[in-house]
Design an enzyme around this catalytic site. Structure first.
Site, short mmCIF file in Angstrom:
data_model
loop_
_atom_site.label_atom_id
_atom_site.label_comp_id
_atom_site.label_asym_id
_atom_site.label_seq_id
_atom_site.Cartn_x
_atom_site.Cartn_y
_atom_site.Cartn_z
NE ARG A 186 -24.56 -26.65 -9.02
CZ ARG A 186 -24.16 -27.66 -7.91
NH1 ARG A 186 -23.20 -28.55 -7.13
NH2 ARG A 186 -25.18 -28.49 -7.38
CG HIS A 221 -19.07 -31.33 -9.61
ND1 HIS A 221 -19.78 -29.97 -9.74
CD2 HIS A 221 -19.94 -31.11 -8.53
CE1 HIS A 221 -21.27 -30.25 -9.26
NE2 HIS A 221 -20.70 -30.16 -8.71
P1 NDP Z 1 -28.49 -24.93 2.05
O1 NDP Z 1 -29.60 -24.30 1.36
O2 NDP Z 1 -28.83 -25.22 3.07
O3 NDP Z 1 -27.37 -23.64 3.17
C1 NDP Z 1 -27.34 -22.02 1.93
C2 NDP Z 1 -26.56 -21.38 3.01
O4 NDP Z 1 -26.22 -20.15 1.41
C3 NDP Z 1 -27.74 -20.83 4.00
O5 NDP Z 1 -27.36 -19.87 4.84
C4 NDP Z 1 -28.12 -19.01 3.29
O6 NDP Z 1 -28.71 -18.04 3.85
C5 NDP Z 1 -27.11 -18.64 2.77
N1 NDP Z 1 -27.43 -18.01 1.64
C6 NDP Z 1 -27.50 -17.93 -0.05
N2 NDP Z 1 -28.39 -17.16 -0.36
C7 NDP Z 1 -27.30 -15.87 -0.32
C8 NDP Z 1 -26.74 -14.09 -0.25
N3 NDP Z 1 -28.10 -14.11 -1.25
N4 NDP Z 1 -26.00 -13.93 0.62
C9 NDP Z 1 -26.08 -14.18 1.85
N5 NDP Z 1 -26.09 -15.99 2.26
C10 NDP Z 1 -26.57 -16.43 1.13
O7 NDP Z 1 -27.84 -25.60 0.88
P2 NDP Z 1 -25.89 -26.66 1.54
O8 NDP Z 1 -25.47 -26.25 2.41
O9 NDP Z 1 -27.48 -27.47 1.20
O10 NDP Z 1 -25.54 -26.76 0.15
C11 NDP Z 1 -25.23 -25.67 -0.27
C12 NDP Z 1 -24.92 -25.86 -2.12
O11 NDP Z 1 -23.79 -26.56 -2.08
C13 NDP Z 1 -25.52 -25.79 -3.38
O12 NDP Z 1 -26.10 -25.02 -3.71
C14 NDP Z 1 -24.51 -26.44 -4.18
O13 NDP Z 1 -24.49 -25.61 -4.88
C15 NDP Z 1 -23.33 -26.75 -3.15
N6 NDP Z 1 -23.09 -27.72 -3.48
C16 NDP Z 1 -22.08 -28.16 -4.42
C17 NDP Z 1 -21.44 -30.05 -4.19
C18 NDP Z 1 -20.17 -30.27 -4.54
O14 NDP Z 1 -19.64 -31.54 -4.82
N7 NDP Z 1 -19.22 -29.53 -4.99
C19 NDP Z 1 -22.19 -30.70 -3.08
C20 NDP Z 1 -23.21 -30.90 -2.47
C21 NDP Z 1 -23.72 -29.08 -2.57
P3 NDP Z 1 -29.76 -18.44 5.15
O15 NDP Z 1 -29.85 -19.40 5.74
O16 NDP Z 1 -29.81 -17.29 5.66
O17 NDP Z 1 -31.04 -18.72 4.05
#
Ligand code: NDP
Length: 308
Positions: free
Chosen positions: A223, A271
Site C-alpha cells: 500500500r 495500482h
Molecule cells: P496475508 O495476510 O496472507 O499475508 C501478510 C503477510 O505479512 C504475513 O506473512 C504476515 O506475517 C506478514 N506481516 C504482517 N504484519 C507484519 C509485521 N508487523 N511484521 C512482519 N510481517 C508481517 O496477506 P496477502 O499476502 O494476501 O496480501 C498482502 C497485502 O498485499 C495486502 O494486505 C494488500 O495490502 C496488498 N495487495 C496489493 C494489491 C495490489 O494490486 N497492489 C492486490 C492485493 C493485495 P504472518 O504470516 O506471520 O502473519
C-alpha cells in the site's frame, strides 16, 4: 436476507450477474439502491458506510472486495460482525506476474536502459548472475508465498520476512523486529507484500533503506502508506537505492507535481498489480457465507488484534 454490494459500480453489475448464476436464492442489491436497510445481512464492500451498524442494523458479516482491509475503520465495526478479506485466485495470479515482471526488470537493469534509450545511448551492462541477486520479500502470506514459488526457478537467493516463524521451502525466513536487520542486509531487491497496519506503516523509509546494501532496489505492491516518499527520493538521489517500481501511492492517483510521475529512477503503475475478478472470486465469497451460516470460521477472517 440480502447482500449489498458497495464498490466499483461497473464491477457491481458483474457481481450481480455472477451471484445470480451461482446463488439464485441470494438477493443482491447494488449501492446506492439499498431498499429497506434492515434486509441487509451481508455487505460486500471496498469501503463500508462510516457507521455500518447504524446504516444496516441487521448486518451479520462484511466481505472485503480486496485482499487488504486497511481502508476499514474497525472501531466502527462491532467484534461480533466478522470481516473477511478477499481470497480470489485472480489476485494471486496477477500479483505473481507483476512481481516477477518487476523483479526481472530490476535484475536486468531495465530502468537504466529506459534512461539510456531516452538519451540515445547504446549502454551495455554485463548481466549479474541470478545467484548473486538476493531477493527479499516483506510478507510471507498468501501473496508473498505465491511470489516466492514463482521466483524459485530463476535461481535467486530468496528470503522472506514475516511476523511469526515458519518453514518455507527454498527461502530463508526472518521473523519480526529482531530479524529485520539481517533480512535487509542480505537483500538486493526488496519486495513489499505486507498488509498496511500500525506496525508496517512507513516501513519503506530511511531506516530500512540505510540497512539495505548500497544500490539495492525496491518494489512496492503493498500500500502507498508503507512508503515514505521523501525518504525514497533522497535514497534514490544519493544512489543509496538504484531504482523503485511502485504500484501503489499514498494518494491514488498522485497529484501532478508528485515525484512518482517524474523521478527518473521510479517506474509507476496505477495500482494494477492484481484485481478481484467476480467470476473467480465468487467461490470464496459463497464459501465464506456458507461457513458463516454453518457457524464455522470463514477462511480469510480478519484478526482485529493483528489488523490483517
Ligand atoms: P496475508 O495476510 O496472507 O499475508 C501478510 C503477510 O505479512 C504475513 O506473512 C504476515 O506475517 C506478514 N506481516 C504482517 N504484519 C507484519 C509485521 N508487523 N511484521 C512482519 N510481517 C508481517 O496477506 P496477502 O499476502 O494476501 O496480501 C498482502 C497485502 O498485499 C495486502 O494486505 C494488500 O495490502 C496488498 N495487495 C496489493 C494489491 C495490489 O494490486 N497492489 C492486490 C492485493 C493485495 P504472518 O504470516 O506471520 O502473519
Amino acid at each position: 436476507m440480502a447482500l449489498l454490494y458497495k464498490a466499483d459500480p461497473t464491477r457491481g453489475e458483474i457481481w450481480k450477474r455472477v451471484l445470480a448464476d451461482r446463488a439464485p436464492d441470494l438477493e443482491v442489491r447494488l449501492w446506492p439502491e439499498v431498499g429497506d436497510p434492515r434486509d441487509i445481512r451481508l455487505l460486500l464492500a471496498w469501503e463500508p458506510p462510516e457507521d455500518p451498524i447504524a446504516a444496516f442494523p441487521n448486518l451479520e458479516m462484511i466481505l472485503s472486495v480486496s485482499a487488504g482491509v486497511d481502508q476499514f475503520d474497525f472501531s466502527r465495526i462491532p467484534p461480533e460482525v466478522p470481516v473477511v478479506r478477499m481470497l480470489d485466485p485472480n489476485i494471486v495470479e496477477g500479483m505473481v506476474s507483476y512481481v516477477a515482471m518487476a523483479v526481472l526488470a530490476l535484475h536486468r537493469d531495465l530502468p537504466t536502459y529506459i534512461d539510456a534509450r531516452a538519451e540515445g545511448r547504446w549502454h551495455q551492462i554485463l548481466n549479474r548472475p541470478a545467484a548473486e541477486r538476493r531477493i527479499g520479500i516483506l510478507g510471507a502470506g498468501r501473496l508473498g508465498s505465491a511470489v516466492l514459488a514463482a521466483l524459485a526457478p530463476f535461481g535467486f537467493p530468496l528470503a522472506v520476512w514475516a511476523r511469526t516463524p515458519r518453514e518455507m521451502a527454498g527461502a530463508e525466513v526472518f521473523v519480526g523486529a529482531d530479524g529485520l536487520d539481517a533480512f535487509l542486509a542480505r537483500t538486493d531487491i526488496l519486495v513489499c507484500l505486507l498488509p498496511l497496519t500500525e506496525e508496517t506503516r512507513g516501513i519503506l523509509g530511511a531506516a530500512t533503506f540505510s540497512r539495505l546494501p548500497e544500490g539495492a532496489s525496491i518494489v512496492n505492491v503493498g500500500r502507498g502508506g508503507h512508503l515514505v516518499t521523501a525518504d525514497l527520493v533522497a535514497a534514490l538521489d544519493e544512489g543509496r537505492l538504484s531504482a523503485a517500481i511502485l504500484d501503489v501511492a499514498d494518494a491514488e492517483p498522485p497529484p501532478p507535481d508528485h515525484p512518482f510521475w517524474t523521478h527518473p529512477r521510479i517506474l509507476l503503475t496505477p495500482h494494477i498489480a492484481s484485481h478481484t475478478r467476480p467470476e473467480t472470486a465468487v467461490d470464496a465469497v459463497l464459501d465464506a457465507i456458507r461457513r458463516h451460516r454453518a457457524g464455522e470460521t470463514p477462511i480469510g477472517l480478519v484478526s482485529r488484534d493483528r489488523g490483517y
